[in-house]
Design an enzyme around this catalytic site. Sequence first.
Site, PDB file in Angstrom:
ATOM      1  N   TRP A  61      54.609  53.175  43.728  1.00  0.00           N
ATOM      2  CA  TRP A  61      53.676  52.127  44.134  1.00  0.00           C
ATOM      3  C   TRP A  61      54.130  50.822  43.471  1.00  0.00           C
ATOM      4  CZ3 TRP A  61      48.762  50.506  41.385  1.00  0.00           C
ATOM      5  CH2 TRP A  61      47.997  49.665  42.203  1.00  0.00           C
ATOM      6  N   LYS A  84      40.215  55.301  48.411  1.00  0.00           N
ATOM      7  CA  LYS A  84      40.690  55.920  49.650  1.00  0.00           C
ATOM      8  C   LYS A  84      39.750  57.042  50.062  1.00  0.00           C
ATOM      9  CE  LYS A  84      43.891  53.337  48.401  1.00  0.00           C
ATOM     10  NZ  LYS A  84      45.043  53.552  47.594  1.00  0.00           N
ATOM     11  N   ASP A 129      48.264  59.321  37.945  1.00  0.00           N
ATOM     12  CA  ASP A 129      47.667  58.365  38.867  1.00  0.00           C
ATOM     13  C   ASP A 129      47.202  59.163  40.081  1.00  0.00           C
ATOM     14  OD1 ASP A 129      47.038  56.421  40.674  1.00  0.00           O
ATOM     15  OD2 ASP A 129      48.928  55.329  40.533  1.00  0.00           O
ATOM     16  N   ALA A 170      45.192  58.801  43.277  1.00  0.00           N
ATOM     17  CA  ALA A 170      44.567  57.821  44.171  1.00  0.00           C
ATOM     18  C   ALA A 170      44.242  58.414  45.539  1.00  0.00           C
ATOM     19  CB  ALA A 170      45.486  56.606  44.337  1.00  0.00           C
TER      20      ALA A 170
HETATM   21  N1  PMP Z   1      47.915  54.115  42.643  1.00  0.00           N
HETATM   22  C1  PMP Z   1      48.507  54.327  43.829  1.00  0.00           C
HETATM   23  C2  PMP Z   1      49.631  55.293  43.909  1.00  0.00           C
HETATM   24  C3  PMP Z   1      48.053  53.657  44.961  1.00  0.00           C
HETATM   25  O1  PMP Z   1      48.648  53.869  46.144  1.00  0.00           O
HETATM   26  C4  PMP Z   1      46.967  52.756  44.832  1.00  0.00           C
HETATM   27  C5  PMP Z   1      46.436  51.978  45.995  1.00  0.00           C
HETATM   28  N2  PMP Z   1      47.309  51.569  46.949  1.00  0.00           N
HETATM   29  C6  PMP Z   1      46.394  52.577  43.578  1.00  0.00           C
HETATM   30  C7  PMP Z   1      46.884  53.283  42.506  1.00  0.00           C
HETATM   31  C8  PMP Z   1      45.262  51.611  43.330  1.00  0.00           C
HETATM   32  O2  PMP Z   1      44.083  51.918  43.943  1.00  0.00           O
HETATM   33  P1  PMP Z   1      42.848  50.922  43.927  1.00  0.00           P
HETATM   34  O3  PMP Z   1      42.814  50.243  45.249  1.00  0.00           O
HETATM   35  O4  PMP Z   1      41.679  51.820  43.691  1.00  0.00           O
HETATM   36  O5  PMP Z   1      43.034  49.965  42.798  1.00  0.00           O
END
Ligand code: PMP
Length: 390
Positions: free
Chosen positions: A124, A240, A205, A207
């Site tokens: 990411w 999500k 992480d 998500a």
């Molecule tokens: N980690 C990963 C791997 C993600 O894909 C995302 C969102 N795209 C996040 C963290 C962050 O999520 P948030 O929108 O809740 O900040």
Amino acid sequence: SLSDLQPLGLDPILSIAARVARDPRPERVDFGIGVYRDAEGHSPIFAAVKAAEARIARDQRTKAYLSPLGDTRFVAAMSAAAFGEHLAFAGLQTVGGTGALHLAMHVLAATGSGRKVVLGTPTWPNHAPIAASAGLGIRTYAHRADVGGAFDPAPLLQAIATCSAGDVFVLHGCCHNPTGIDPNLAQWQDIAAAIAAAGALPLIDLAYQGFGEGWAEDQAVVALFHDAVPELLVAYSCDKNFGLYRDRVGMLTVKGRDATSGQMIVQHLAAAARTAYSMPPDHGAVVVRTILEDAELSRLWRSELDAMRARLASLRQAFAMALEARGLGQPCLSRGFGMFGMLDVAPGDVEQLTERFAIFLPPSGRINLAALTDATIERLADALLAVRAG
Ligand code: PMP
């Protein structure tokens, strides 16, 4: 002075959205931005969220301040739902998964000198900037599939073998963004054992719980690490799996060496939150808690999430078969999980897809599988074939 600031390059994914909006071709498709879409191309609000919001609008009596910990009942309910009642975690509500990662990295930077953050690339795109903003050094290894399309653990195991004690391994708990390629359970076990032996610190992480193999399966890695290591951080996003993206809902949960040190770590995280934004916004966390504390709303939300997972998995298989039928098979696409996958594209291919076929994606070749429909599966596969043919 402020006028010395130089223009910044545009974020590749957000700039695609702007290009798509300007493009006059009615058949244009945006495979870039990472939000779930239904068959009509909408990113719907969950019915369970709408129902919870109606209840909150009716029943909420105050908006007085909480504390930098946010809504502690949300954290308790979400950790129990995500990881099970039996796993002991301390934690706090954060501004999305991003906020959780940010607080974690800032507190990690303040403890232990010379810690590095180790990232599997591609990852990411915000991971490295968050680590850098905390002043942490970064090491990378290749996150990739083997020829059969399964996760290849060798580069990660090598990075663990050569790390220093205290280094932080950021691990995507499920549905790796952008590759969709996750370690299997046996590989996770080896990774956890190696991290424990090296005295490194895992920062998971998570998500996309509920978008991969299943709700329980997608957090199995958390339970596994909880058993294997003395200290563990989990940055969790509800943005999500409750469709709350812009409401910014997340939490950071911590396993310390014992209950007291877990609470102490949370105190420091809360102090970091206090200087950054004082307290997280309340609304999304109350929505999630309202759903989780109500059996009927919970069932409704889970059925909506399960339908999304099933749709993503079937789009992934249909697209993999469409590629296969054209001799463009990519095992790592069919074996992947979650919202994303990487198309095997050469430099220049993406620009051709956009110019000739109004198909928009970032230069890396990452696609959001939720942006596929029965019609665009065939179109994208045909376009890839045409671009290959030159
Ligand atoms: N980690 C990963 C791997 C993600 O894909 C995302 C969102 N795209 C996040 C963290 C962050 O999520 P948030 O929108 O809740 O900040």
